[in-house]
Structures are given as structure tokens and as C-alpha cells.
Design an enzyme around this catalytic site. Structure first.
Site, PDB file in Angstrom:
ATOM      1  N   HIS A 244      99.617   2.319 -29.469  1.00 32.06           N
ATOM      2  CA  HIS A 244     100.221   2.918 -30.470  1.00 32.06           C
ATOM      3  C   HIS A 244     101.538   2.447 -30.541  1.00 32.06           C
ATOM      4  CE1 HIS A 244     102.545   5.713 -27.756  1.00 32.06           C
ATOM      5  NE2 HIS A 244     101.017   5.860 -26.746  1.00 32.06           N
TER       6      HIS A 244
ATOM      7  N   ASP B 211     104.099   4.643 -32.098  1.00 35.08           N
ATOM      8  CA  ASP B 211     105.419   5.490 -32.540  1.00 35.08           C
ATOM      9  C   ASP B 211     105.701   6.149 -31.244  1.00 35.08           C
ATOM     10  OD1 ASP B 211     102.305   6.223 -31.978  1.00 35.08           O
ATOM     11  OD2 ASP B 211     103.904   8.800 -32.131  1.00 35.08           O
TER      12      ASP B 211
ATOM     13  N   ASP C 109     106.199   3.756 -22.835  1.00 34.31           N
ATOM     14  CA  ASP C 109     105.299   4.588 -23.317  1.00 34.31           C
ATOM     15  C   ASP C 109     105.235   4.731 -25.329  1.00 34.31           C
ATOM     16  OD1 ASP C 109     103.189   6.501 -24.365  1.00 34.31           O
ATOM     17  OD2 ASP C 109     104.071   8.080 -23.873  1.00 34.31           O
TER      18      ASP C 109
ATOM     19  N   GLU D 238      99.714   8.594 -32.698  1.00 32.13           N
ATOM     20  CA  GLU D 238      99.610   9.119 -31.005  1.00 32.13           C
ATOM     21  C   GLU D 238     100.067  10.291 -30.664  1.00 32.13           C
ATOM     22  OE1 GLU D 238      98.438   9.029 -26.772  1.00 32.13           O
ATOM     23  OE2 GLU D 238     100.474   9.010 -28.094  1.00 32.13           O
ATOM     24  N   GLU D 239     101.767  10.242 -30.697  1.00 32.07           N
ATOM     25  CA  GLU D 239     102.571  10.701 -30.333  1.00 32.07           C
ATOM     26  C   GLU D 239     102.343  12.016 -31.300  1.00 32.07           C
ATOM     27  OE1 GLU D 239     103.596  10.696 -27.645  1.00 32.07           O
ATOM     28  OE2 GLU D 239     103.907   8.902 -26.831  1.00 32.07           O
TER      29      GLU D 239
ATOM     30  N   GLU E 195      98.026   2.561 -22.143  1.00 33.60           N
ATOM     31  CA  GLU E 195      98.652   3.477 -21.667  1.00 33.60           C
ATOM     32  C   GLU E 195      99.512   2.849 -20.275  1.00 33.60           C
ATOM     33  OE1 GLU E 195     100.356   5.741 -23.250  1.00 33.60           O
ATOM     34  OE2 GLU E 195      98.682   6.327 -24.635  1.00 33.60           O
TER      35      GLU E 195
ATOM     36  N   HIS F 218     109.058   9.528 -21.948  1.00 35.47           N
ATOM     37  CA  HIS F 218     109.627  10.929 -22.705  1.00 35.47           C
ATOM     38  C   HIS F 218     110.527  11.293 -22.263  1.00 35.47           C
ATOM     39  CE1 HIS F 218     104.923  11.822 -25.070  1.00 35.47           C
ATOM     40  NE2 HIS F 218     105.340  10.776 -25.019  1.00 35.47           N
TER      41      HIS F 218
END
Length: 378
Positions: free
Chosen positions: A74, A76, A105, A139-140, A168, A353
Site C-alpha cells: 500500500h 497510503d 509503513d 490499507e490504512e 509490510e 504510525h
């Protein structure tokens, strides 16, 4: 092409879910030999790039056994939040790290496999089948119209991969120490115990839902639904919220709401959970809602994608990675649901994150080399 430079370009795009910000065009420019298919829905942009090496071969070789290997991920990212020491979308190289939102990430993983594919092609390598890239911008977020939707469209086109690597961040203490060969599922539950509100001084006139649930609460809170195994921890009921009443001392609650989550292994299903709770609560007035937000999966450790990924990491690092199913969920679950043999491999996961997210530059470069080695060995 330098992987670090590609990563810097990717981080500079403020691709907060579900924004794509033009990243796909940038990646298509790196891999112009790949055909591009776009699957957009409800504001989510998905792209599938693929090259069928059999198109360059004769008909006889087309009918021989071949494979479709896909690199998925991903682009995003979650919002950066306040309090960064540098601009989150202005990649900063400092002390061997690259700082910026999405560095771990998972734009590092995307940069690594895109550059590995580029180097593989530039070295005049061939492949017995199809190589592809599947990217999503959701995805997030809810992840409803992202990878899952793209796979549904690919199924219609008979273009589902046989094998996939999701890049990932999977490592713990050093690069290559862990890859994921499965994930637990996630089941969310809401249980309401139904009583009858009344005055605390007259308990005989009330039906206190707290008293109803008390004798069996220990068989819910922290209860293991299975014993676990070599691949998975036990599937445990984890209560996340209990509430009832009006925050006064002289009125009993009319009902009691219990919220909970189960990270389930392949040994326990939603049906197993429902049957267990309904049997436990059969004499207690209640309502129960269960929702499976993700399904568990496990790729056989003898599967080709697991074996070749391990070989590539051993070649690169000199030690064998741990095969794990720990952590939360990822889009690998959707690939597995569509019958794709999938493994997850990426950089270390220690600042995803978080404020001042960063990735060690040497890890990104090592990941690119591992993916290139995987391509050569596959």
C-alpha cells in the site's frame, strides 16, 4: 536505480488514506515494460502492473508449468499528527536513517520491490511466467475497496497471482529476523445482558444484569477458545469495554453492555465463538452481535514462496528468519482468501504510525537485494 532515491520520492507524496497523489504514475515510469490496469472504486485507487514473460516465448513454452509472482503493498499512510521534529512529507536523511511518514509503513517495502524488479529487468533476466505489482491507496483505512476489490477484478480477468510477497515491516530487532507466514483473524463482539432497572434498596424487584453475568464472566474475560499451536497463540476473548447504569449508587442498571475482541487463529472461527457464547449464556437474557473484520490464514512453511524467501534472506544475512504469525492484520489476508500463497517480508517495525517515523537506510537497501535474490531464485 537507487532505492533510497525512490523511497524519498514516495515519502514526499502526502498520500494520506485514500489519497494516491500521483504515485502510480511515478512507479509506472520506473517499470514501463509492465502493463497497467487500474481498479478504482469509491475514491480508492488501485493499480496492477504486470509483465507476462511468456509472451516473448514460443507456444510450446507457454504450455509448460509457469508461475505468477506478485509484489503487493500500500502507498497510503496514516495522518502524521502534531509534534514532528521535521516535516513528515519532506524526507530527511540523518545518522543513517530516513525520516518521514511512511518510511517504515510501508513505502520502504514498495521502493525495495519496485527497484528489485527494475534491476532484474536491466540484468536481462527472464522469468517463467508473470511478474506483477499490486498497489492500493486504502490499507490504512477501511480496506474495503482496496486490495480486496482489486483481487476480485483480477479474478474475473484470470490474472490472480499464484504467489505473493507483501512488503509490510515485519522485523523486530534487526533486518531479516522475522517474516510473516500467517496472521490471526479479528472478531469484534457486542454482548448486551438484559435486566430490569430498579431501586438498589429493593433488589428483589430488580433484575440486575451484573448479577446475571457474574457467575460466567470468568469464562468470557480472558478466556482461551483454543490451546494455540506452534504457529498461533490461543484465541483469547479480550474484553475492551463494560458499561451499564447511570453512574449513581441507588439505581440498578437496566442492561449491561460488554464489548470484546478475539484475535483468532485458524483453530477457531466466528461460528465456534458464537456457539460457545450462546451455550454459555443460554439461561441469561441477552443479545449478541459478532463481526469478523479479518480472517486468519496460514501459508504452509513448505510452500515455494516461503522456502524461496527464507533462502534469499539466508543468502543476504547469513541467518534464518523466524516464521511468525504475530501482529495485527494486513492485506495479506485478502490474498490468502483468494487462494494466493502469501508471505510478508519487510524492514524493522519499531516506529510505524508514530511521530518521527524513520527507517534505517541499510535495511531498505538490504530488502531490495533480498527481493532481487528472490526473483533470481524463483
Amino acid at each position: 536505480m537507487q532505492t533510497l532515491e525512490v523511497l524519498k520520492q514516495l515519502v514526499a507524496y502526502p498520500s494520506i488514506t485514500p489519497q494516491e497523489c500521483g504515485i502510480y504514475r511515478f512507479i509506472c515510469g520506473i517499470l514501463p515494460e509492465f502493463k497497467a490496469l487500474e481498479f478504482h472504486k469509491n475514491g480508492v485507487k488501485n493499480v496492477f502492473l504486470y509483465k507476462d514473460f511468456r509472451e516473448c516465448e514460443n507456444m510450446e513454452s507457454k504450455i509448460t508449468k509457469s508461475a505468477h509472482l506478485c509484489f503487493a503493498g500500500h502507498i497510503d499512510v496514516v495522518p502524521p499528527g502534531e509534534g514532528w521534529e521535521s516535516e513528515p512529507f519532506a524526507p530527511l536523511e540523518k545518522d543513517g536513517f530516513l525520516y518521514g511518514r511512511g518510511t517504515q509503513d510501508m513505502k520502504s517495502g514498495v521502493a525495495a520491490f519496485v527497484c528489485a524488479l527494475r534491476e532484474f529487468l536491466d540484468s536481462n533476466n527472464s522469468f517463467n511466467g508473470i511478474l506483477s505489482v499490486l498497489l492500493t491507496s486504502d490499507e490504512e483505512g477501511e480496506a474495503i475497496f482496496g486490495t480486496k476489490h482489486a483481487l476480485s477484478e483480477l479474478q474475473k480477468l484470470n490474472l490472480l497471482p499464484d504467489f505473493a510477497v507483501v512488503a509490510e515491516p515485519t522485523c523486530v530487532e534487526k533486518f531479516g529476523d522475522m517474516i510473516k507466514v500467517g496472521r490471526r483473524g479479528s472478531i469484534n463482539g457486542k454482548l448486551i445482558i438484559q435486566g430490569k432497572q430498579g431501586h438498589a434498596a429493593y433488589p428483589s424487584k430488580c433484575i440486575n444484569p451484573v448479577e446475571l453475568i457474574a457467575p460466567v464472566l470468568s469464562k468470557i474475560a480472558g478466556f482461551d477458545l483454543d490451546k494455540g499451536n506452534a504457529e498461533f497463540e490461543p484465541s483469547k476473548i479480550v474484553i475492551t469495554d463494560i458499561r451499564g447504569g447511570m453512574e449513581v449508587v441507588n439505581v440498578t442498571p437496566n442492561d449491561l453492555k460488554i464489548m470484546f475482541n478475539v484475535r483468532n487463529s485458524t483453530a477457531t472461527s466466528l461460528d465456534n465463538l458464537q456457539a460457545y457464547l450462546e451455550n454459555l449464556l443460554k439461561t441469561i437474557p441477552h443479545s449478541l452481535e459478532l463481526k469478523q473484520s479479518s480472517k486468519s490464514f496460514l501459508t504452509d512453511t513448505k510452500n515455494k514462496i516461503v522456502q524461496k524467501m527464507v533462502e534469499a534472506l539466508e543468502f543476504q544475512n547469513g541467518f534464518t528468519p523466524l516464521l511468525s504469525t504475530s501482529g495485527g492484520t494486513s492485506d495479506a489476508r485478502y490474498l490468502a482468501e483468494f487462494g494466493v500463497s502469501v508471505v510478508e517480508c519487510g524492514v524493522c517495525n519499531d516506529r510505524i504510525h508514530s511521530l518521527n517515523e524513520r527507517v534505517k537506510i541499510s535495511e531498505v537497501e538490504a530488502l531490495q537485494k533480498c527481493f532481487l535474490e528472490l526473483l533470481r531464485r524463483f
